[in-house]
Design a protein around this motif. Structure first.
Motif, PDB file in Angstrom:
ATOM      1  N   ARG A   1       0.845  -1.200   0.000  1.00 12.49           N
ATOM      2  CA  ARG A   1       0.000   0.000   0.000  1.00 12.49           C
ATOM      3  C   ARG A   1       0.879   1.248   0.000  1.00 12.49           C
ATOM      4  N   ALA A   2       0.332   2.305  -0.518  1.00  8.42           N
ATOM      5  CA  ALA A   2       0.996   3.619  -0.544  1.00  8.42           C
ATOM      6  C   ALA A   2       2.368   3.550  -1.208  1.00  8.42           C
ATOM      7  N   GLY A   3       2.448   2.806  -2.318  1.00  6.01           N
ATOM      8  CA  GLY A   3       3.679   2.739  -3.092  1.00  6.01           C
ATOM      9  C   GLY A   3       4.742   1.809  -2.551  1.00  6.01           C
ATOM     10  N   ARG A   4       4.448   1.110  -1.464  1.00  2.00           N
ATOM     11  CA  ARG A   4       5.423   0.182  -0.890  1.00  2.00           C
ATOM     12  C   ARG A   4       5.372  -1.156  -1.611  1.00  2.00           C
ATOM     13  N   ALA A   5       6.451  -1.907  -1.506  1.00  2.00           N
ATOM     14  CA  ALA A   5       6.501  -3.251  -2.082  1.00  2.00           C
ATOM     15  C   ALA A   5       5.811  -4.220  -1.139  1.00  2.00           C
ATOM     16  N   GLY A   6       5.366  -5.334  -1.688  1.00  4.38           N
ATOM     17  CA  GLY A   6       4.727  -6.350  -0.868  1.00  4.38           C
ATOM     18  C   GLY A   6       4.702  -7.675  -1.598  1.00  4.38           C
ATOM     19  N   ALA A   7       4.392  -8.728  -0.863  1.00  2.00           N
ATOM     20  CA  ALA A   7       4.349 -10.068  -1.446  1.00  2.00           C
ATOM     21  C   ALA A   7       3.089 -10.785  -0.985  1.00  2.00           C
ATOM     22  N   VAL A   8       2.610 -11.677  -1.837  1.00  2.00           N
ATOM     23  CA  VAL A   8       1.487 -12.539  -1.506  1.00  2.00           C
ATOM     24  C   VAL A   8       1.944 -13.971  -1.759  1.00  2.00           C
ATOM     25  N   THR A   9       1.787 -14.819  -0.751  1.00  2.00           N
ATOM     26  CA  THR A   9       2.095 -16.238  -0.894  1.00  2.00           C
ATOM     27  C   THR A   9       0.816 -17.013  -0.650  1.00  2.00           C
ATOM     28  N   SER A  10       0.476 -17.886  -1.583  1.00  2.00           N
ATOM     29  CA  SER A  10      -0.746 -18.679  -1.479  1.00  2.00           C
ATOM     30  C   SER A  10      -0.396 -20.151  -1.368  1.00  2.00           C
ATOM     31  N   LEU A  11      -0.968 -20.819  -0.387  1.00  2.00           N
ATOM     32  CA  LEU A  11      -0.830 -22.268  -0.251  1.00  2.00           C
ATOM     33  C   LEU A  11      -1.999 -22.870  -1.020  1.00  2.00           C
ATOM     34  N   VAL A  12      -1.695 -23.477  -2.137  1.00  3.31           N
ATOM     35  CA  VAL A  12      -2.708 -23.889  -3.105  1.00  3.31           C
ATOM     36  C   VAL A  12      -2.885 -25.401  -3.074  1.00  3.31           C
ATOM     37  N   THR A  13      -4.140 -25.832  -3.106  1.00  6.26           N
ATOM     38  CA  THR A  13      -4.447 -27.256  -3.198  1.00  6.26           C
ATOM     39  C   THR A  13      -4.955 -27.563  -4.603  1.00  6.26           C
ATOM     40  N   LYS A  14      -5.104 -28.820  -4.894  1.00  6.82           N
ATOM     41  CA  LYS A  14      -5.562 -29.240  -6.217  1.00  6.82           C
ATOM     42  C   LYS A  14      -6.913 -28.609  -6.567  1.00  6.82           C
ATOM     43  N   SER A  15      -7.794 -28.498  -5.596  1.00  4.45           N
ATOM     44  CA  SER A  15      -9.123 -27.940  -5.874  1.00  4.45           C
ATOM     45  C   SER A  15      -9.082 -26.444  -6.188  1.00  4.45           C
ATOM     46  N   ASP A  16      -7.991 -25.774  -5.880  1.00  2.00           N
ATOM     47  CA  ASP A  16      -7.846 -24.337  -6.161  1.00  2.00           C
ATOM     48  C   ASP A  16      -7.273 -24.052  -7.548  1.00  2.00           C
ATOM     49  N   MET A  17      -6.727 -25.067  -8.198  1.00  6.15           N
ATOM     50  CA  MET A  17      -5.903 -24.846  -9.388  1.00  6.15           C
ATOM     51  C   MET A  17      -6.618 -24.160 -10.546  1.00  6.15           C
ATOM     52  N   GLU A  18      -7.881 -24.471 -10.794  1.00  5.40           N
ATOM     53  CA  GLU A  18      -8.570 -23.824 -11.924  1.00  5.40           C
ATOM     54  C   GLU A  18      -8.675 -22.316 -11.727  1.00  5.40           C
ATOM     55  N   LEU A  19      -9.043 -21.882 -10.518  1.00  6.52           N
ATOM     56  CA  LEU A  19      -9.126 -20.447 -10.243  1.00  6.52           C
ATOM     57  C   LEU A  19      -7.740 -19.810 -10.286  1.00  6.52           C
ATOM     58  N   VAL A  20      -6.749 -20.496  -9.766  1.00  7.62           N
ATOM     59  CA  VAL A  20      -5.368 -19.984  -9.813  1.00  7.62           C
ATOM     60  C   VAL A  20      -4.944 -19.769 -11.266  1.00  7.62           C
ATOM     61  N   ARG A  21      -5.229 -20.744 -12.117  1.00  6.78           N
ATOM     62  CA  ARG A  21      -4.877 -20.606 -13.549  1.00  6.78           C
ATOM     63  C   ARG A  21      -5.599 -19.416 -14.181  1.00  6.78           C
ATOM     64  N   ALA A  22      -6.878 -19.243 -13.878  1.00  9.26           N
ATOM     65  CA  ALA A  22      -7.640 -18.116 -14.444  1.00  9.26           C
ATOM     66  C   ALA A  22      -7.026 -16.789 -14.015  1.00  9.26           C
ATOM     67  N   ILE A  23      -6.647 -16.683 -12.749  1.00  9.60           N
ATOM     68  CA  ILE A  23      -6.033 -15.442 -12.248  1.00  9.60           C
ATOM     69  C   ILE A  23      -4.661 -15.223 -12.889  1.00  9.60           C
ATOM     70  N   ARG A  24      -3.833 -16.264 -12.943  1.00  2.00           N
ATOM     71  CA  ARG A  24      -2.503 -16.129 -13.558  1.00  2.00           C
ATOM     72  C   ARG A  24      -2.601 -15.758 -15.034  1.00  2.00           C
ATOM     73  N   ASP A  25      -3.501 -16.425 -15.760  1.00  2.00           N
ATOM     74  CA  ASP A  25      -3.661 -16.124 -17.189  1.00  2.00           C
ATOM     75  C   ASP A  25      -4.079 -14.676 -17.394  1.00  2.00           C
ATOM     76  N   ALA A  26      -4.996 -14.195 -16.560  1.00  2.00           N
ATOM     77  CA  ALA A  26      -5.439 -12.800 -16.677  1.00  2.00           C
ATOM     78  C   ALA A  26      -4.291 -11.843 -16.370  1.00  2.00           C
ATOM     79  N   GLN A  27      -3.508 -12.148 -15.357  1.00  2.00           N
ATOM     80  CA  GLN A  27      -2.368 -11.289 -15.023  1.00  2.00           C
ATOM     81  C   GLN A  27      -1.339 -11.291 -16.145  1.00  2.00           C
ATOM     82  N   ARG A  28      -1.079 -12.468 -16.709  1.00  2.00           N
ATOM     83  CA  ARG A  28      -0.071 -12.585 -17.771  1.00  2.00           C
ATOM     84  C   ARG A  28      -0.492 -11.819 -19.023  1.00  2.00           C
TER      85      ARG A  28
END
Length: 195
Positions: free
Chosen positions: A114-141
């Motif tokens: 926030r406010a121009g600072r750097a930050g990181a997000v780490t997600s612990l992903v399970t198999k059931s999360d993978m489709e949504l993860v792919r949709a988010i990654r594809d959109a970001q890419r």
């Protein structure tokens, strides 16, 4: 496996109960999950603040104040903290449970950097999360709207669920024949007659 991955990510708590990656907001999808993770981290020596709907409002406010003041270093929360909380001053968001929608992902991730600072997000992903993860990654890419991509993913999931094979319900005639067979006593050898 997720608890082990979380321990590896956080490292050993220092003498003040701080993770090696610094102050974090840790998201869970349910109150039960948040209580479990909070309990686990406290047992590992981390100073935590638990913030979710099952915590009484006055205690929740005290827990939040403890985190903001720096007395606690891990805010364990549900999506209750994904919107509207300011002054978090964290460099890292951890999703112990991956968000259920792209919008929730964006709001959770928005608690850091926030406010121009750097930050990181780490997600612990399970198999059931993978489709949504792919949709988010594809959109970001591709530079597409992440929330719109997530909404489209959820729409496709609902459509797929509605069109998948559904169990065939027996007709009324078949139900009555089945019911009468179920009422008959079960015998080990149906072809044998008693003496």
């Amino acid at each position: 496996a997720k608890v082990t991955a979380l321990r590896d990510l956080l490292g050993v708590a220092d003498e003040q109960g701080r993770p090696s990656i610094g102050r974090i907001v840790l998201f869970c999808n349910s109150q039960q999950s948040a209580r479990f993770v909070d309990h686990t981290l406290v047992e590992e020596g981390y100073r935590t603040a638990n913030y979710h709907g099952a915590v009484p409002a006055n205690e929740r406010a005290a827990n939040f104040a403890s985190f903001v003041s720096g007395d606690a270093h891990v805010l364990v929360t549900t999506d209750l903290a994904a919107r509207g909380l300011d002054k978090l001053n964290v460099d890292h968001v951890v999703q112990f449970d991956f968000a259920k929608s792209a919008a929730d992902y964006v709001h959770r991730a928005g608690r850091t950097a926030r406010a121009g600072r750097a930050g990181a997000v780490t997600s612990l992903v399970t198999k059931s999360d993978m489709e949504l993860v792919r949709a988010i990654r594809d959109a970001q890419r591709t530079g597409d709207d992440v929330i719109a991509a997530g909404d489209e993913h959820q729409r496709q999931q609902r459509l797929r669920a509605a069109t998948e094979l559904q169990p065939v319900r027996p007709s009324a005639k078949r139900r009555s024949a089945t019911a009468s067979r179920q009422m008959a006593p079960a015998v080990a050898f149906p072809d044998c007659q008693g003496i």
